[in-house]
Design an enzyme around this catalytic site. Structure first.
Site, PDB file in Angstrom:
ATOM      1  N   LYS A  92       0.610  -1.190  -0.074  1.00  0.00           N
ATOM      2  CA  LYS A  92       0.058  -0.004   0.129  1.00  0.00           C
ATOM      3  C   LYS A  92       0.984   1.184  -0.046  1.00  0.00           C
ATOM      4  CE  LYS A  92      -4.379   1.138   0.381  1.00  0.00           C
ATOM      5  NZ  LYS A  92      -5.571   0.246  -0.249  1.00  0.00           N
TER       6      LYS A  92
ATOM      7  N   ASP B 282      -6.973   4.152  -4.334  1.00  0.00           N
ATOM      8  CA  ASP B 282      -7.521   4.208  -2.942  1.00  0.00           C
ATOM      9  C   ASP B 282      -8.285   5.596  -2.950  1.00  0.00           C
ATOM     10  OD1 ASP B 282      -8.026   2.498  -0.634  1.00  0.00           O
ATOM     11  OD2 ASP B 282      -7.266   4.368   0.085  1.00  0.00           O
TER      12      ASP B 282
HETATM   13  P1  NDP Z   1     -12.907   7.853  -2.641  1.00  0.00           P
HETATM   14  O1  NDP Z   1     -11.888   8.714  -2.401  1.00  0.00           O
HETATM   15  O2  NDP Z   1     -13.602   7.594  -3.908  1.00  0.00           O
HETATM   16  O3  NDP Z   1     -14.147   8.064  -1.391  1.00  0.00           O
HETATM   17  C1  NDP Z   1     -13.962   8.328  -0.099  1.00  0.00           C
HETATM   18  C2  NDP Z   1     -15.375   8.718   0.525  1.00  0.00           C
HETATM   19  O4  NDP Z   1     -15.274   8.614   1.846  1.00  0.00           O
HETATM   20  C3  NDP Z   1     -15.475  10.191   0.047  1.00  0.00           C
HETATM   21  O5  NDP Z   1     -17.058  10.281  -0.072  1.00  0.00           O
HETATM   22  C4  NDP Z   1     -14.897  10.890   1.314  1.00  0.00           C
HETATM   23  O6  NDP Z   1     -15.474  12.158   1.760  1.00  0.00           O
HETATM   24  C5  NDP Z   1     -15.255   9.954   2.439  1.00  0.00           C
HETATM   25  N1  NDP Z   1     -14.462  10.113   3.673  1.00  0.00           N
HETATM   26  C6  NDP Z   1     -12.916   9.943   3.499  1.00  0.00           C
HETATM   27  N2  NDP Z   1     -12.622  10.134   4.624  1.00  0.00           N
HETATM   28  C7  NDP Z   1     -13.621  10.354   5.394  1.00  0.00           C
HETATM   29  C8  NDP Z   1     -13.759  10.721   7.033  1.00  0.00           C
HETATM   30  N3  NDP Z   1     -12.735  10.814   7.703  1.00  0.00           N
HETATM   31  N4  NDP Z   1     -15.012  10.956   7.389  1.00  0.00           N
HETATM   32  C9  NDP Z   1     -16.261  10.902   6.483  1.00  0.00           C
HETATM   33  N5  NDP Z   1     -15.917  10.727   5.296  1.00  0.00           N
HETATM   34  C10 NDP Z   1     -14.780  10.165   4.802  1.00  0.00           C
HETATM   35  O7  NDP Z   1     -12.482   6.472  -2.039  1.00  0.00           O
HETATM   36  P2  NDP Z   1     -13.135   4.692  -2.134  1.00  0.00           P
HETATM   37  O8  NDP Z   1     -14.385   4.741  -2.272  1.00  0.00           O
HETATM   38  O9  NDP Z   1     -12.156   4.348  -3.006  1.00  0.00           O
HETATM   39  O10 NDP Z   1     -12.453   4.250  -0.785  1.00  0.00           O
HETATM   40  C11 NDP Z   1     -13.392   4.317   0.309  1.00  0.00           C
HETATM   41  C12 NDP Z   1     -12.912   3.213   1.336  1.00  0.00           C
HETATM   42  O11 NDP Z   1     -13.159   1.629   0.590  1.00  0.00           O
HETATM   43  C13 NDP Z   1     -11.508   3.071   1.725  1.00  0.00           C
HETATM   44  O12 NDP Z   1     -11.423   2.810   3.097  1.00  0.00           O
HETATM   45  C14 NDP Z   1     -10.577   2.512   0.907  1.00  0.00           C
HETATM   46  O13 NDP Z   1      -9.494   2.212   1.358  1.00  0.00           O
HETATM   47  C15 NDP Z   1     -11.657   1.094   0.827  1.00  0.00           C
HETATM   48  N6  NDP Z   1     -11.318   0.456  -0.303  1.00  0.00           N
HETATM   49  C16 NDP Z   1     -11.432   1.078  -1.521  1.00  0.00           C
HETATM   50  C17 NDP Z   1     -10.981   0.172  -2.740  1.00  0.00           C
HETATM   51  C18 NDP Z   1     -11.184   0.667  -4.104  1.00  0.00           C
HETATM   52  O14 NDP Z   1     -11.176  -0.120  -5.307  1.00  0.00           O
HETATM   53  N7  NDP Z   1     -11.310   1.846  -4.198  1.00  0.00           N
HETATM   54  C19 NDP Z   1     -10.899  -1.251  -2.546  1.00  0.00           C
HETATM   55  C20 NDP Z   1     -10.861  -1.634  -1.237  1.00  0.00           C
HETATM   56  C21 NDP Z   1     -11.224  -0.808  -0.112  1.00  0.00           C
HETATM   57  P3  NDP Z   1     -14.599  13.416   1.267  1.00  0.00           P
HETATM   58  O15 NDP Z   1     -14.785  13.600  -0.248  1.00  0.00           O
HETATM   59  O16 NDP Z   1     -15.091  14.694   1.974  1.00  0.00           O
HETATM   60  O17 NDP Z   1     -13.261  13.242   1.668  1.00  0.00           O
END
Ligand code: NDP
Length: 449
Positions: A122, A162
């Site tokens: 990562k 991510d």
């Molecule tokens: P994105 O950047 O596309 O979206 C993340 C979302 O979560 C945004 O809406 C963001 O809001 C919100 N967010 C981030 N930090 C916080 C916080 N502290 N409190 C509240 N909301 C928050 O990321 P992903 O959708 O790709 O990833 C989301 C999760 O899924 C992560 O844990 C990632 O590690 C996990 N994941 C992702 C994979 C992938 O294929 N993308 C694979 C496996 C796991 P804002 O825009 O305000 O920051």
């Protein structure tokens, strides 16, 4: 076992997220160690908790006003026993070594569960793409890759996206890699469709999470259809989780970002979801704008001083945390149980605190840990690597059907491992044991390296 955890803590005292992830895994694999004394002699826990390599570097870049900024770049190459390092890059101001070590550690077991030959890694940076212009993001990505490129390769380490790293960032990173290495190769996954990406990769984590939840319900002679679901986040994983819940006839009533959350009693439909996709992926706006567009929904600002997240305090059947780590604490978990939630599937990585997990296990909630439930993303990344090696593109139906088969097989491996070690129906123990045994056996076969 506790002595290993103490050693890990003593070595890097500030790394609380990493300690949390290690504690969760080693408490599950205790029965495996008891049945296999040679694992202890081979110091498998000590070895698996120590990254094979960590790369840290300076990332200087210039903003549109000519001001120079410096961020820190990282790549944690955790374990390559079953394949090249594989795992995403995260760009978010909260990124530090503890968070990336926890994510890389989780990734090792997750990748093993997919049945594909991928080790775990990562990386990322404390750079915040929010509010930056496309040119600023491009300059940052180019500077980041100027160092990273010498450490990665299609048979060495294959990063993906991510939080904060989507198709735009992967494009800029790939472009710079190609220029520096002078080769067009599958060194990153999550690429655009026209230049080596796989169909279904953007959808895979969310879709896979819902496929996994559907398998859990099926094992209880139940289904997603008709279920009311709480989803957090509004990014890649959340959007496609919503999409697949709708496909399967469920109802979604919440979404969030780091500023707050929306509650839509009528439920999201395809049009509302399309609005969210455009808002987040193109306009890069805030979830509050959903309420401006659909005024019958309710928007609530995030308020960490409350000590709980009101998003998790609505009547529902299923919860899909898809935002970030530790977003459900003990009180949120209790609220979910009190509101009738029967299934919790982690789209995000480690969104539950250890105390929250305990609440769900004590209340016999169907609980799917992220390393199993969100493995669909990396699984399709693995399929993207296979397609790149063969220089061909599978049709959407083929990738989706492979994804379904993989999620089904992960579900079964978790159930089988849990049963084998006397914890039937415990997906957390099952996922940790199944992933652990596969990686550790490969490490033992390869000697002390
Ligand atoms: P994105 O950047 O596309 O979206 C993340 C979302 O979560 C945004 O809406 C963001 O809001 C919100 N967010 C981030 N930090 C916080 C916080 N502290 N409190 C509240 N909301 C928050 O990321 P992903 O959708 O790709 O990833 C989301 C999760 O899924 C992560 O844990 C990632 O590690 C996990 N994941 C992702 C994979 C992938 O294929 N993308 C694979 C496996 C796991 P804002 O825009 O305000 O920051």
């Amino acid at each position: 076992m506790t002595d290993i955890l103490e050693k890990v803590k003593a070595k890097d005292p500030g790394e609380k997220e990493f300690h949390q992830a290690v504690q969760e895994v080693i408490s599950s694999v205790q029965p495996v160690l008891e049945r296999n004394p040679h694992y202890r002699q081979a110091a498998v826990l000590e070895r698996i908790t120590e990254p094979e390599r960590i790369i840290m570097f300076r990332v200087p870049w210039m903003d549109d006003q000519g001001q120079v900024h410096v961020n820190r770049g990282f790549r944690v190459e955790m374990n390559s026993a079953i394949g090249p390092y594989k795992g995403g890059l995260r760009f978010h101001p909260s990124v530090n070594l503890s968070i990336l070590k926890f994510l890389a550690f989780e990734q090792v077991f997750k990748n093993a569960l997919t049945t594909l030959p991928m080790g775990g890694g990562k990386g990322g940076s404390d750079f915040d793409p929010k509010g930056k212009s496309d040119n600023e993001v491009m300059r940052f990505c180019q500077s980041f890759m100027t160092e990273l490129f010498r450490h990665i390769g299609p048979n060495t380490d294959v990063p993906a996206g991510d939080i904060g790293v989507g198709t735009r960032e992967i494009g800029y990173l790939f472009g710079m890699y190609k220029k520096l290495a002078n080769e067009f190769t599958g060194v990153l996954t999550g690429k655009g469709l026209g230049w080596g990406g796989s169909l279904i990769r953007p959808e895979a984590t969310g879709y896979g999470c819902v496929y996994f939840a559907a398998e859990m319900l099926k094992a209880k002679h139940d289904r997603i259809e008709g279920k009311t679901c709480l989803v957090s986040g509004a990014g890649n994983v959340a959007q496609h989780t919503v999409e697949k819940i709708l496909d399967m006839g469920g109802k979604v009533i919440t979404l969030s970002d780091s500023s707050g959350y929306i509650y839509d009693e009528e439920g999201l439909d395809r049009e509302k979801l399309a609005f969210v996709k455009e808002l987040k992926n193109i306009k890069r706006g805030r979830i509050r704008e959903y309420h401006e567009k659909y005024p019958r929904s309710v928007y609530t600002d995030a308020d960490p001083s409350l000590g709980y997240n009101p998003l998790w305090n609505h009547k529902a059947d299923c919860a899909f945390p898809c935002a970030t780590e530790n977003e459900i604490n003990e009180r949120d978990a209790q609220n979910l149980v009190n509101n009738g939630v029967r299934l919790v599937a982690e789209g995000a990585n480690m969104p539950l605190t250890l105390e929250a997990i305990q609440v769900f296990l004590e209340n016999n909630i169907l609980y799917a840990p992220g390393k199993a439930a969100n493995a669909g993303g990396v699984a399709v990344s693995g399929l993207e690597m296979a397609q790149n090696s063969m220089r061909l593109n599978w049709p959407k139906e083929e990738v989706d059907s492979r994804l379904r088969i993989i999620m089904k097989s992960i579900h079964q491996s978790c159930l089988d491992a849990a049963e084998r070690y006397g914890r039937p129906g415990n997906y957390l123990v099952g996922a940790n044991i199944a992933g652990f045994v596969k990686v550790v056996n490969a490490m033992l076969d390869q000697g002390i390296v």
